[in-house]
Scaffold this motif. Structure first.
Motif, PDB file in Angstrom:
ATOM      1  N   CYS A 167      67.646 141.334  69.100  1.00 22.22           N
ATOM      2  CA  CYS A 167      66.178 141.315  69.168  1.00 22.22           C
ATOM      3  C   CYS A 167      65.558 141.921  67.918  1.00 22.22           C
ATOM      4  O   CYS A 167      64.545 141.410  67.406  1.00 22.22           O
ATOM      5  CB  CYS A 167      65.702 142.065  70.406  1.00 22.22           C
ATOM      6  N   GLU A 168      66.159 142.997  67.404  1.00 23.32           N
ATOM      7  CA  GLU A 168      65.605 143.642  66.226  1.00 23.32           C
ATOM      8  C   GLU A 168      65.774 142.776  64.982  1.00 23.32           C
ATOM      9  O   GLU A 168      64.913 142.781  64.082  1.00 23.32           O
ATOM     10  CB  GLU A 168      66.236 145.019  66.042  1.00 23.32           C
ATOM     11  N   CYS A 169      66.866 142.012  64.911  1.00 23.53           N
ATOM     12  CA  CYS A 169      67.037 141.076  63.798  1.00 23.53           C
ATOM     13  C   CYS A 169      65.922 140.031  63.803  1.00 23.53           C
ATOM     14  O   CYS A 169      65.319 139.726  62.761  1.00 23.53           O
ATOM     15  CB  CYS A 169      68.395 140.380  63.889  1.00 23.53           C
ATOM     16  N   HIS A 170      65.661 139.476  64.971  1.00 28.10           N
ATOM     17  CA  HIS A 170      64.626 138.448  65.053  1.00 28.10           C
ATOM     18  C   HIS A 170      63.246 139.021  64.765  1.00 28.10           C
ATOM     19  O   HIS A 170      62.387 138.329  64.194  1.00 28.10           O
ATOM     20  CB  HIS A 170      64.669 137.776  66.425  1.00 28.10           C
ATOM     21  N   LYS A 171      63.011 140.272  65.136  1.00 25.18           N
ATOM     22  CA  LYS A 171      61.710 140.864  64.824  1.00 25.18           C
ATOM     23  C   LYS A 171      61.567 141.067  63.323  1.00 25.18           C
ATOM     24  O   LYS A 171      60.500 140.802  62.742  1.00 25.18           O
ATOM     25  CB  LYS A 171      61.517 142.194  65.563  1.00 25.18           C
ATOM     26  N   THR A 172      62.625 141.536  62.664  1.00 26.49           N
ATOM     27  CA  THR A 172      62.591 141.665  61.208  1.00 26.49           C
ATOM     28  C   THR A 172      62.285 140.319  60.564  1.00 26.49           C
ATOM     29  O   THR A 172      61.440 140.222  59.660  1.00 26.49           O
ATOM     30  CB  THR A 172      63.939 142.195  60.675  1.00 26.49           C
ATOM     31  N   ALA A 173      62.973 139.270  61.022  1.00 28.33           N
ATOM     32  CA  ALA A 173      62.769 137.934  60.452  1.00 28.33           C
ATOM     33  C   ALA A 173      61.331 137.466  60.645  1.00 28.33           C
ATOM     34  O   ALA A 173      60.714 136.910  59.728  1.00 28.33           O
ATOM     35  CB  ALA A 173      63.740 136.947  61.089  1.00 28.33           C
ATOM     36  N   ARG A 174      60.789 137.687  61.833  1.00 30.18           N
ATOM     37  CA  ARG A 174      59.417 137.250  62.115  1.00 30.18           C
ATOM     38  C   ARG A 174      58.414 137.995  61.243  1.00 30.18           C
ATOM     39  O   ARG A 174      57.501 137.388  60.658  1.00 30.18           O
ATOM     40  CB  ARG A 174      59.101 137.478  63.598  1.00 30.18           C
ATOM     41  N   LEU A 175      58.575 139.318  61.125  1.00 30.23           N
ATOM     42  CA  LEU A 175      57.648 140.107  60.327  1.00 30.23           C
ATOM     43  C   LEU A 175      57.743 139.759  58.843  1.00 30.23           C
ATOM     44  O   LEU A 175      56.725 139.713  58.136  1.00 30.23           O
ATOM     45  CB  LEU A 175      57.915 141.599  60.535  1.00 30.23           C
ATOM     46  N   LEU A 176      58.951 139.492  58.363  1.00 28.35           N
ATOM     47  CA  LEU A 176      59.113 139.127  56.957  1.00 28.35           C
ATOM     48  C   LEU A 176      58.481 137.763  56.677  1.00 28.35           C
ATOM     49  O   LEU A 176      57.796 137.585  55.659  1.00 28.35           O
ATOM     50  CB  LEU A 176      60.596 139.117  56.576  1.00 28.35           C
ATOM     51  N   ALA A 177      58.697 136.814  57.577  1.00 23.19           N
ATOM     52  CA  ALA A 177      58.101 135.492  57.407  1.00 23.19           C
ATOM     53  C   ALA A 177      56.575 135.583  57.399  1.00 23.19           C
ATOM     54  O   ALA A 177      55.898 134.925  56.589  1.00 23.19           O
ATOM     55  CB  ALA A 177      58.570 134.550  58.507  1.00 23.19           C
ATOM     56  N   GLN A 178      56.028 136.409  58.285  1.00 23.90           N
ATOM     57  CA  GLN A 178      54.579 136.594  58.324  1.00 23.90           C
ATOM     58  C   GLN A 178      54.079 137.208  57.021  1.00 23.90           C
ATOM     59  O   GLN A 178      53.045 136.797  56.475  1.00 23.90           O
ATOM     60  CB  GLN A 178      54.193 137.485  59.506  1.00 23.90           C
ATOM     61  N   ARG A 179      54.801 138.187  56.520  1.00 22.88           N
ATOM     62  CA  ARG A 179      54.392 138.858  55.284  1.00 22.88           C
ATOM     63  C   ARG A 179      54.408 137.885  54.106  1.00 22.88           C
ATOM     64  O   ARG A 179      53.591 138.017  53.177  1.00 22.88           O
ATOM     65  CB  ARG A 179      55.340 140.021  55.018  1.00 22.88           C
ATOM     66  N   LEU A 180      55.320 136.920  54.142  1.00 26.42           N
ATOM     67  CA  LEU A 180      55.444 135.937  53.068  1.00 26.42           C
ATOM     68  C   LEU A 180      54.576 134.699  53.306  1.00 26.42           C
ATOM     69  O   LEU A 180      54.578 133.779  52.480  1.00 26.42           O
ATOM     70  CB  LEU A 180      56.911 135.510  52.919  1.00 26.42           C
ATOM     71  N   ASN A 181      53.887 134.675  54.464  1.00 27.41           N
ATOM     72  CA  ASN A 181      53.039 133.522  54.835  1.00 27.41           C
ATOM     73  C   ASN A 181      53.838 132.224  54.871  1.00 27.41           C
ATOM     74  O   ASN A 181      53.381 131.167  54.421  1.00 27.41           O
ATOM     75  CB  ASN A 181      51.864 133.381  53.863  1.00 27.41           C
ATOM     76  N   LEU A 182      55.048 132.312  55.427  1.00 25.97           N
ATOM     77  CA  LEU A 182      55.910 131.134  55.517  1.00 25.97           C
ATOM     78  C   LEU A 182      55.750 130.457  56.875  1.00 25.97           C
ATOM     79  O   LEU A 182      55.816 131.131  57.911  1.00 25.97           O
ATOM     80  CB  LEU A 182      57.375 131.522  55.324  1.00 25.97           C
ATOM     81  N   PRO A 183      55.572 129.142  56.910  1.00 26.72           N
ATOM     82  CA  PRO A 183      55.524 128.438  58.198  1.00 26.72           C
ATOM     83  C   PRO A 183      56.904 128.424  58.846  1.00 26.72           C
ATOM     84  O   PRO A 183      57.935 128.528  58.163  1.00 26.72           O
ATOM     85  CB  PRO A 183      55.076 127.031  57.813  1.00 26.72           C
ATOM     86  N   ALA A 184      56.940 128.285  60.152  1.00 25.55           N
ATOM     87  CA  ALA A 184      58.201 128.366  60.908  1.00 25.55           C
ATOM     88  C   ALA A 184      59.234 127.353  60.436  1.00 25.55           C
ATOM     89  O   ALA A 184      60.438 127.638  60.431  1.00 25.55           O
ATOM     90  CB  ALA A 184      57.916 128.172  62.395  1.00 25.55           C
TER      91      ALA A 184
END
Length: 365
Positions: free
Chosen positions: A224-241
């Motif tokens: 779960c913590e890996c996926h949260k890191t990935a989600r927050l990093l993607a948001q910070r980079l403004n990357l679409p899913a």
């Protein structure tokens, strides 16, 4: 039970504070004997291999430690540097820089680094703290995402030292920092800096170290913590899913591990016509065998041989200033309440003397 002898106590010595950064470990050399010692310690840890000892020990000593050291030594040799193991080199630099960054912020303390497996050992670093008069220790496992096999294992080693110690220091631990804003910002800055130099790929693959799937069902928060890191990093980079892929690497044995697996994912991306893939490993803050050989070499070969056109590995945070500032801030947060700044360490007598000097200077003016 006997306890280790205590260092000579000096009543004039002010109780100090220490920060111990801990990484996983590395062999002393890229040779089969060194790998046999290292893997023997690593794979004997019940946190790492959760198989009954009576079943596991014959497999470990009868098969694995007879065959795997030579194979692993070849891989380590491919990433070894004149300074030695990259993981050791980067961890040592991080410890030195952290001392400096905290010192610039006014903290008067001692920073040491250690390895859970191999050298320098956690116990030797804690013994050195005691010899310096350190009475408070903040332990910082350099694993952003908590796992019983990594973070908890480092704590186990601290507790094993504590069981042999008569006069224990105060102890604090940082369990994880997978969603810490400073860590996420440092990751994002490293990706942006890489993209500014090399351009952007079609996909950003975030490859995390794998764990047996059963650990997730048993309550380990790592997945779960890996996926949260990935989600927050993607948001910070403004990357679409659709431009982000998450996978897990470093499988061992036949059991089912966290999925999707990194190498098959890279092959699938290549076969699907992905022109360029950029890969980052957010579970590691220091480049090591898993990033430099498994990803940057084996992963690249898997992607290109499957039809991919360009493979780019984005290095770990290592000694980037953004990361070192983030780590210093994280430590500051967990050091709160301990007298680590010079002004906080002044005794009542020191304060009176300082006040008298100030009055004397004022009278002269």
């Amino acid at each position: 039970m006997s306890f280790a002898p205590e260092p000579t106590f000096d009543h004039r010595q002010r109780p100090g504070t220490g920060v111990l950064v801990v990484n996983l470990g590395t062999p002393d050399a890229p040779t089969a004997p060194a790998l046999r010692r290292y893997l023997g310690q690593f794979l004997s840890d019940p946190r790492v291999v959760e198989i009954p000892r009576a079943v596991w020990k014959p497999i470990l000593h009868g098969i694995i430690l007879r065959t795997r050291p030579k194979q692993s030594a070849t891989k380590y040799a491919s990433i070894w540097t004149p300074e030695g193991s990259p993981l050791r080199t980067w961890t040592a630099k991080q410890g030195t820089l952290l001392q400096g960054y905290l010192g610039e912020r006014g903290h008067r303390l001692s920073v040491k680094w250690a390895m859970r497996y191999g050298q320098p050992a956690i116990a030797s670093a804690l013994d050195a703290f005691k010899a310096e008069g350190v009475r408070r220790v903040l332990v910082v496992p350099l694993y952003p995402q908590y796992s019983g096999a990594t973070t908890a294992s480092a704590m186990d080693d601290v507790f094993a030292w504590a069981r042999r110690t008569r006069h224990l220091p105060e102890l604090r631990f940082i369990n994880h920092f997978h969603d810490d804003e400073r860590y996420i910002a440092a990751l994002a800055d490293s990706v942006r800096a890489y993209w500014q130099r090399e351009g952007q790929g079609d996909k950003l693959l975030m490859s995390f170290h794998g764990m047996p799937e059963r650990t997730l069902h048993l309550g380990d928060p790592y997945h779960c913590e890996c996926h949260k890191t990935a989600r927050l990093l993607a948001q910070r980079l403004n990357l679409p899913a659709e431009r982000v892929v998450v996978s897990f690497q470093s499988r061992f044995g036949r059991a089912k591990w966290l999925q999707p697996y990194t190498e098959p994912t890279l092959r699938e991306l290549g076969k699907a016509g992905t022109g360029r893939v950029d890969v980052i490993c957010p579970a590691f803050v220091s480049d090591c065998i898993e990033t430099l050989e498994e990803i940057a070499m084996e992963g690249q070969q898997a992607f290109l041989s499957s039809g991919g056109k360009a493979f780019h590995y984005i290095p770990c945070l290592n000694d980037r200033p953004e990361w070192m500032r983030a780590l210093a801030g994280l430590c500051e947060q967990h050091l709160q309440g301990w007298p680590t700044k010079v002004i906080e360490q002044l005794t009542e007598g020191d304060l009176q003397a300082t006040q008298q000097r100030a009055k004397a200077l004022g009278a002269r003016r």
